[in-house]
Motif scaffolding. Structure first.
Motif, PDB file in Angstrom:
ATOM      1  N   ARG A 170      -1.367  -6.143   4.236  1.00 31.00           N
ATOM      2  CA  ARG A 170      -3.184  -5.659   5.380  1.00 31.00           C
ATOM      3  C   ARG A 170      -2.210  -5.111   6.785  1.00 31.00           C
ATOM      4  NH1 ARG A 170      -3.618  -2.233   1.191  1.00 31.00           N
ATOM      5  NH2 ARG A 170      -5.183  -3.270  -0.770  1.00 31.00           N
ATOM      6  N   GLY A 175       0.835  -1.255   0.162  1.00 28.99           N
ATOM      7  CA  GLY A 175      -0.120  -0.230   0.263  1.00 28.99           C
ATOM      8  C   GLY A 175       0.717   1.347  -0.038  1.00 28.99           C
ATOM      9  N   ALA A 209       0.971  -3.493   7.972  1.00 32.97           N
ATOM     10  CA  ALA A 209       0.788  -2.304   7.226  1.00 32.97           C
ATOM     11  C   ALA A 209       0.117  -1.314   8.061  1.00 32.97           C
ATOM     12  CB  ALA A 209      -0.455  -2.318   6.180  1.00 32.97           C
TER      13      ALA A 209
END
Length: 195
Positions: free
Chosen positions: A185, A116, A188
């Motif tokens: 994810r 990301g 992050a």
């Protein structure tokens, strides 16, 4: 993504050019998934190792340069310049351009490994006019390392899935891709500062 890229690679037959084009386009859609699917196709013998790796490297680096280019274009748009201005001054933060210029290699290299982070940081590099040469060099080095590692792991897992799941190998590969996305994810989320 999985069956469509796989089907496209299979329908390309033995045409390395069409296979390479399909892989490059796949990297623009979802590069990690394209890497995993391509490794699976190498494992099944549909695509040669050389065509696979070169196409992945080209597609990913061109995509990274595209993000940089979007940042450069955004810098030409007055509302975008106002969005990054220090409130009340209309100017960018102190030495934003210098900071991105000095840290471009580190920014590009680290963001390659943090899910990301590429979109905002690569476009910021372009927006703040970091050296395109240093950006491209960092993108090539980071891509060679990350893509090679993911490809090698995918080859191993792909062989395991082929050996043990047979026709269900795509379900196992979908699970592998979802695992990569979810782990990214989670990393992050853990790395983001608490609000």
């Amino acid at each position: 993504m999985f069956p469509s890229l796989s089907a496209l690679l299979a329908s390309a037959g033995t045409s390395p050019f069409v296979q390479a084009l399909a892989i490059i386009i796949g990297t623009f859609i979802l590069e990690d998934a394209a890497t995993i699917v391509t490794a699976m196709e190498v494992q099944t013998g549909q695509v040669s190792l050389g065509v696979a790796l070169v196409s992945l490297y080209i597609g990913i680096v061109v995509g990274d340069l595209g993000l940089y280019g979007l940042g450069r274009l955004a810098a030409l748009w007055p509302p975008a310049r106002r969005w990054v201005a220090v409130p009340g001054t209309g100017q960018q933060g102190p030495d934003s351009q210098g900071w991105f210029g000095r840290n471009v290699f580190r920014i590009v290299f680290i963001s390659r490994f943090i899910p990301g982070a590429r979109l905002p940081l690569y476009t910021a590099c372009g927006f703040f006019r970091a050296s395109i040469g240093r950006f491209a060099g960092a993108a090539v080095v980071a891509t060679l390392i990350w893509t090679s590692l993911l490809f090698a792991v995918s080859l191993r897992i792909g062989q395991f899935l082929i050996d043990h799941l047979g026709a269900w190998k795509w379900l196992g590969m979908a699970g592998f891709v979802l695992t990569i996305i979810l782990v990214g994810r989670i990393v992050a989320t853990v790395r983001s500062p608490s609000r």
